[in-house]
Enzyme design. Structure first.
Site, PDB file in Angstrom:
ATOM      1  CG  ASN A   9      -1.664   1.310   1.371  1.00  0.00           C
ATOM      2  OD1 ASN A   9      -1.818   2.031   0.379  1.00  0.00           O
ATOM      3  ND2 ASN A   9      -2.141   1.630   2.565  1.00  0.00           N
ATOM      4  CE  LYS A  11       0.435   3.703   4.658  1.00  0.00           C
ATOM      5  NZ  LYS A  11       0.367   3.889   6.077  1.00  0.00           N
ATOM      6  CG  HIS A  95      -5.595   2.341   5.088  1.00  0.00           C
ATOM      7  ND1 HIS A  95      -5.109   3.284   5.963  1.00  0.00           N
ATOM      8  CD2 HIS A  95      -4.599   1.428   4.928  1.00  0.00           C
ATOM      9  CE1 HIS A  95      -3.869   2.954   6.306  1.00  0.00           C
ATOM     10  NE2 HIS A  95      -3.539   1.833   5.696  1.00  0.00           N
ATOM     11  CD  GLU A  97      -2.578   5.931   6.504  1.00  0.00           C
ATOM     12  OE1 GLU A  97      -2.583   5.936   5.259  1.00  0.00           O
ATOM     13  OE2 GLU A  97      -1.646   5.445   7.176  1.00  0.00           O
ATOM     14  CD  GLU A 164      -3.560  -2.114   7.451  1.00  0.00           C
ATOM     15  OE1 GLU A 164      -2.467  -2.428   6.998  1.00  0.00           O
ATOM     16  OE2 GLU A 164      -4.124  -1.045   7.173  1.00  0.00           O
ATOM     17  N   GLY A 170       2.666   2.517  10.525  1.00  0.00           N
ATOM     18  CA  GLY A 170       3.645   3.587  10.297  1.00  0.00           C
ATOM     19  C   GLY A 170       4.381   4.013  11.550  1.00  0.00           C
ATOM     20  CB  SER A 208       5.416  -1.552  11.833  1.00  0.00           C
ATOM     21  OG  SER A 208       5.000  -0.218  12.037  1.00  0.00           O
TER      22      SER A 208
HETATM   23  C1  PEP Z   1      -0.604   0.377   5.844  1.00  0.00           C
HETATM   24  O1  PEP Z   1      -0.511   1.427   5.249  1.00  0.00           O
HETATM   25  O2  PEP Z   1      -1.600  -0.320   5.628  1.00  0.00           O
HETATM   26  C2  PEP Z   1       0.458  -0.027   6.758  1.00  0.00           C
HETATM   27  C3  PEP Z   1       0.304  -1.135   7.426  1.00  0.00           C
HETATM   28  O3  PEP Z   1       1.544   0.798   6.865  1.00  0.00           O
HETATM   29  P1  PEP Z   1       2.967   0.431   7.549  1.00  0.00           P
HETATM   30  O4  PEP Z   1       3.395  -0.896   6.997  1.00  0.00           O
HETATM   31  O5  PEP Z   1       3.879   1.542   7.152  1.00  0.00           O
HETATM   32  O6  PEP Z   1       2.745   0.360   9.025  1.00  0.00           O
END
Ligand code: PEP
Length: 246
Positions: A9, A11, A95, A97, A164, A170, A208
């Site tokens: 992803n 973003k 998501h 975000e 998630e 992040g 992460s």
């Molecule tokens: C994500 O954007 O879905 C995500 C899990 O980001 P990251 O791997 O950077 O934590």
């Protein structure tokens, strides 16, 4: 047996040129991988260019969002037909975000999934709790609410779930493999109780994920893959996550 799935992803990262550069470097690194499904989700503007390079490779293309109407006066929105015409077979919906910054509710997420599925797009549905909710022991209640709302009146056909935890996205703070599996088995249990064919649904962990921790997370029985943000932006690192998921 569920085949592992690793999805990038990106973003709001990468121009068209940067997308092409990534894909040209990434494909040779995974050319022999047949035992892990791979998805890349660039920004809308890079989809067509990515599609041109990915067609015929087995690596699937996803969008990061879609609107729930088919067409019309919705300035700035993107329809399922537009995604299909850009080479996408899949879309990420809900998501955290989008929920946090763009106020997407479970009701909106539900409508988006419905329209995406009606048009034949596969869906990665994201759910997960905040740190406050986890600390207040409300994780399962939150997941229950998100699953009920997002999947209302829908079958599981064409759907992958991404768990998630918001506190792990992040932040460099990964859930332990036990925390991930506990949430995944709660989700699997919920799907078994409320929907058909829950055992074949893939549940990805996101938050992460790195080349260093992917194998450990994947060793858990209910972790079927990963949704990867930061560590998917470099071809080397994303390829290591794909190969580490086998
Ligand atoms: C994500 O954007 O879905 C995500 C899990 O980001 P990251 O791997 O950077 O934590």
């Amino acid at each position: 047996m569920r085949k592992p799935l690793i999805s990038a992803n990106w973003k709001m990262n990468k121009t068209i040129g940067e997308t092409e550069e990534f894909i040209r470097a990434f494909l040779p690194l995974v050319k022999d991988v047949t035992d892990v499904d791979i998805i890349i989700a660039p920004p809308f503007t890079s989809l067509s260019a990515a599609s041109g390079l990915l067609t015929g490779t087995g690596v699937k293309l996803a969008a990061q969002n879609v609107f729930y109407e088919e067409k019309g006066a919705f300035t700035g929105e993107i329809s399922p037909a537009m995604l299909l015409a850009s080479g996408c077979s899949c879309v990420i919906i809900g998501h955290s975000e989008r929920r946090q910054y763009f106020h997407e509710t479970d009701e909106v997420v539900n409508k988006k999934i419905g329209t995406a599925r009606k048009n034949g797009l596969e869906v990665i549905l994201c759910i997960g709790e905040s740190l406050k909710e986890r600390e207040e022991n409300r994780t399962f209640g939150v997941l229950d609410g998100q699953l009920s709302g997002s999947l209302k009146d829908l079958t599981l056909d064409g759907i992958t779930i991404a768990y998630e935890p918001i506190w792990a996205i992040g932040t460099g703070r990964t859930a332990t493999k036990e925390q991930a599996n506990e949430a995944h088995s709660f989700i699997r249990g919920w799907l078994r109780k409320n929907k058909e064919s829950a055992d074949s649904i893939r549940i990805l962990y996101g938050g992460s994920v790195t080349p260093e921790n992917v194998a450990s997370l994947m060793s858990e029985p209910d972790v079927d893959g990963g949704l990867v943000g930061g560590a998917s932006l470099k071809p080397d690192s994303f390829a290591k996550i794909v190969t580490g998921a086998r």
